[in-house]
Scaffold this motif. Structure first.
Motif, PDB file in Angstrom:
ATOM      1  N   ALA A  71     -24.491   7.026  29.328  1.00 55.04           N
ATOM      2  CA  ALA A  71     -24.184   7.758  27.851  1.00 55.04           C
ATOM      3  C   ALA A  71     -26.022   8.230  27.195  1.00 55.04           C
ATOM      4  O   ALA A  71     -26.060   9.440  26.992  1.00 55.04           O
ATOM      5  N   PHE A  72     -26.643   7.541  27.120  1.00 56.53           N
ATOM      6  CA  PHE A  72     -28.014   7.288  27.029  1.00 56.53           C
ATOM      7  C   PHE A  72     -28.744   7.729  28.203  1.00 56.53           C
ATOM      8  O   PHE A  72     -30.580   7.232  27.338  1.00 56.53           O
ATOM      9  N   ALA A  73     -28.754   8.022  29.168  1.00 59.94           N
ATOM     10  CA  ALA A  73     -29.740   8.712  30.570  1.00 59.94           C
ATOM     11  C   ALA A  73     -31.337   9.170  29.504  1.00 59.94           C
ATOM     12  O   ALA A  73     -32.050   8.622  30.181  1.00 59.94           O
ATOM     13  N   GLY A  74     -30.792   9.819  29.248  1.00 61.81           N
ATOM     14  CA  GLY A  74     -31.590  10.954  27.695  1.00 61.81           C
ATOM     15  C   GLY A  74     -32.921  10.475  26.822  1.00 61.81           C
ATOM     16  O   GLY A  74     -34.240  10.304  27.181  1.00 61.81           O
ATOM     17  N   ALA A  75     -32.332   9.196  26.968  1.00 56.59           N
ATOM     18  CA  ALA A  75     -33.604   8.156  25.544  1.00 56.59           C
ATOM     19  C   ALA A  75     -33.811   7.223  26.496  1.00 56.59           C
ATOM     20  O   ALA A  75     -34.994   6.563  25.625  1.00 56.59           O
ATOM     21  N   GLY A  76     -33.968   7.226  27.797  1.00 54.90           N
ATOM     22  CA  GLY A  76     -35.084   6.457  28.152  1.00 54.90           C
ATOM     23  C   GLY A  76     -35.833   6.894  27.901  1.00 54.90           C
ATOM     24  O   GLY A  76     -36.770   5.156  28.088  1.00 54.90           O
ATOM     25  N   ASP A  77     -36.857   6.961  28.497  1.00 52.80           N
ATOM     26  CA  ASP A  77     -38.111   6.769  27.210  1.00 52.80           C
ATOM     27  C   ASP A  77     -38.421   6.758  25.868  1.00 52.80           C
ATOM     28  O   ASP A  77     -40.089   6.543  25.778  1.00 52.80           O
ATOM     29  N   ARG A  78     -37.300   7.095  25.840  1.00 49.77           N
ATOM     30  CA  ARG A  78     -37.491   6.453  23.967  1.00 49.77           C
ATOM     31  C   ARG A  78     -37.370   4.918  22.881  1.00 49.77           C
ATOM     32  O   ARG A  78     -37.473   4.663  22.820  1.00 49.77           O
ATOM     33  N   ALA A  79     -36.642   4.049  24.618  1.00 48.61           N
ATOM     34  CA  ALA A  79     -35.683   3.091  23.762  1.00 48.61           C
ATOM     35  C   ALA A  79     -35.515   2.837  25.362  1.00 48.61           C
ATOM     36  O   ALA A  79     -35.277   3.289  26.145  1.00 48.61           O
ATOM     37  N   VAL A  80     -35.328   1.735  24.743  1.00 52.85           N
ATOM     38  CA  VAL A  80     -34.815   0.410  25.863  1.00 52.85           C
ATOM     39  C   VAL A  80     -33.027   0.101  25.109  1.00 52.85           C
ATOM     40  O   VAL A  80     -32.975  -0.081  23.988  1.00 52.85           O
ATOM     41  N   GLY A 118     -35.197   7.771  13.485  1.00 54.28           N
ATOM     42  CA  GLY A 118     -36.384   6.487  13.522  1.00 54.28           C
ATOM     43  C   GLY A 118     -35.658   5.168  13.164  1.00 54.28           C
ATOM     44  O   GLY A 118     -36.647   4.426  12.762  1.00 54.28           O
ATOM     45  N   THR A 119     -34.125   4.992  12.856  1.00 45.89           N
ATOM     46  CA  THR A 119     -33.759   3.592  13.172  1.00 45.89           C
ATOM     47  C   THR A 119     -33.512   3.006  14.384  1.00 45.89           C
ATOM     48  O   THR A 119     -33.689   3.687  15.668  1.00 45.89           O
ATOM     49  N   ARG A 120     -32.905   1.717  14.497  1.00 44.68           N
ATOM     50  CA  ARG A 120     -32.495   1.484  15.594  1.00 44.68           C
ATOM     51  C   ARG A 120     -31.147   0.721  15.548  1.00 44.68           C
ATOM     52  O   ARG A 120     -30.942   0.182  15.604  1.00 44.68           O
ATOM     53  N   ILE A 142     -18.948  -5.200  23.186  1.00 45.74           N
ATOM     54  CA  ILE A 142     -20.257  -5.901  23.054  1.00 45.74           C
ATOM     55  C   ILE A 142     -20.885  -4.376  22.557  1.00 45.74           C
ATOM     56  O   ILE A 142     -20.565  -3.540  22.451  1.00 45.74           O
ATOM     57  N   VAL A 143     -21.808  -4.884  21.749  1.00 43.48           N
ATOM     58  CA  VAL A 143     -21.929  -4.219  20.779  1.00 43.48           C
ATOM     59  C   VAL A 143     -24.227  -4.460  21.207  1.00 43.48           C
ATOM     60  O   VAL A 143     -24.444  -5.208  21.559  1.00 43.48           O
ATOM     61  N   TRP A 144     -23.889  -2.846  21.806  1.00 45.35           N
ATOM     62  CA  TRP A 144     -25.683  -2.540  22.090  1.00 45.35           C
ATOM     63  C   TRP A 144     -26.411  -2.131  21.041  1.00 45.35           C
ATOM     64  O   TRP A 144     -26.055  -1.569  19.578  1.00 45.35           O
ATOM     65  N   THR A 145     -27.852  -2.116  20.730  1.00 47.00           N
ATOM     66  CA  THR A 145     -28.838  -1.343  20.626  1.00 47.00           C
ATOM     67  C   THR A 145     -29.704  -0.492  21.641  1.00 47.00           C
ATOM     68  O   THR A 145     -30.207  -1.144  22.535  1.00 47.00           O
ATOM     69  N   LEU A 146     -30.751   0.464  21.012  1.00 48.20           N
ATOM     70  CA  LEU A 146     -31.262   1.054  21.378  1.00 48.20           C
ATOM     71  C   LEU A 146     -32.964   1.087  20.789  1.00 48.20           C
ATOM     72  O   LEU A 146     -32.959   1.735  19.527  1.00 48.20           O
ATOM     73  N   LYS A 147     -33.108  -0.374  21.606  1.00 53.47           N
ATOM     74  CA  LYS A 147     -34.147  -0.797  20.159  1.00 53.47           C
ATOM     75  C   LYS A 147     -35.103   0.651  20.955  1.00 53.47           C
ATOM     76  O   LYS A 147     -35.990   0.595  22.090  1.00 53.47           O
ATOM     77  N   PRO A 148     -36.379   0.886  19.625  1.00 52.71           N
ATOM     78  CA  PRO A 148     -37.480   2.037  20.110  1.00 52.71           C
ATOM     79  C   PRO A 148     -38.809   1.800  21.031  1.00 52.71           C
ATOM     80  O   PRO A 148     -39.031   0.770  20.938  1.00 52.71           O
ATOM     81  N   ARG A 149     -38.895   2.454  21.459  1.00 50.62           N
ATOM     82  CA  ARG A 149     -40.394   1.879  22.614  1.00 50.62           C
ATOM     83  C   ARG A 149     -41.548   2.166  21.219  1.00 50.62           C
ATOM     84  O   ARG A 149     -41.792   3.334  20.849  1.00 50.62           O
ATOM     85  N   ARG A 150     -42.553   1.324  21.345  1.00 48.25           N
ATOM     86  CA  ARG A 150     -43.264   1.914  20.543  1.00 48.25           C
ATOM     87  C   ARG A 150     -44.598   2.364  21.751  1.00 48.25           C
ATOM     88  O   ARG A 150     -44.879   1.610  22.596  1.00 48.25           O
TER      89      ARG A 150
END
Length: 150
Positions: A71-80, A118-120, A142-150
């Motif tokens: 679902a979130f493959a496109g966000a891989g460069d922005r979040a973990v 800009g949120t997590r 299972i609750v997941w988060t997308l932690k922004p890469r800094r």
């Protein structure tokens, strides 16, 4: 046309070596739903001859991670993606091979919009674990988060 997520099983095996060690394979895969399988192995049994609770948990968590990856493959460069919390309910004694169906409970677009703001963000995956006889042996949230890469 549906998103091509045929790469997810290989990516899971590479990113999470335990997937291969445990013998987990994948069936249906989409950006909203994944089905994962775990063969019955005596070296993964508990004291009553069924799959150990930890193995059942691992199968469900792996299926949830695979749907999140799709679902979130496109966000891989922005979040973990990281697990925030998990809950499992064991419903019946499992016997034989297991399957886990993981379903994303919120549209990925909503989660990504929060990330872009800009949120997590957090997202939930519900998992149903079924044994070889078709008996539902477990249920997970299972609750997941997308932690922004800094």
């Amino acid at each position: 046309m549906a998103d091509d997520v045929s790469w997810v099983p290989a990516a899971m095996a590479q990113a999470v070596p335990w997937v291969t060690t445990a013998g987990i394979t994948f069936g249906d895969i989409s950006t909203e739903r994944v089905v994962a399988f775990l063969p019955d192995r005596p070296d993964q049994h508990n004291h009553v001859g069924g799959p150990h609770a930890a193995v059942m948990f691992g199968l469900g968590e792996t299926a949830s991670g695979a749907v999140g990856l799709a679902a979130f493959a496109g966000a891989g460069d922005r979040a973990v993606p990281l697990v925030v919390r998990s809950e499992i309910t064991y419903l019946a004694l499992a016997k034989g091979d297991l399957s886990a169906e993981a379903v994303l409970t919120r549209p990925a677009g909503e989660v990504l919009a929060e990330l872009d703001a800009g949120t997590r963000p957090e997202f939930t995956v519900d998992v149903t674990i079924t044994d070889a006889d078709g008996v539902q042996t477990g249920a997970m949230t299972i609750v997941w988060t997308l932690k922004p890469r800094r």
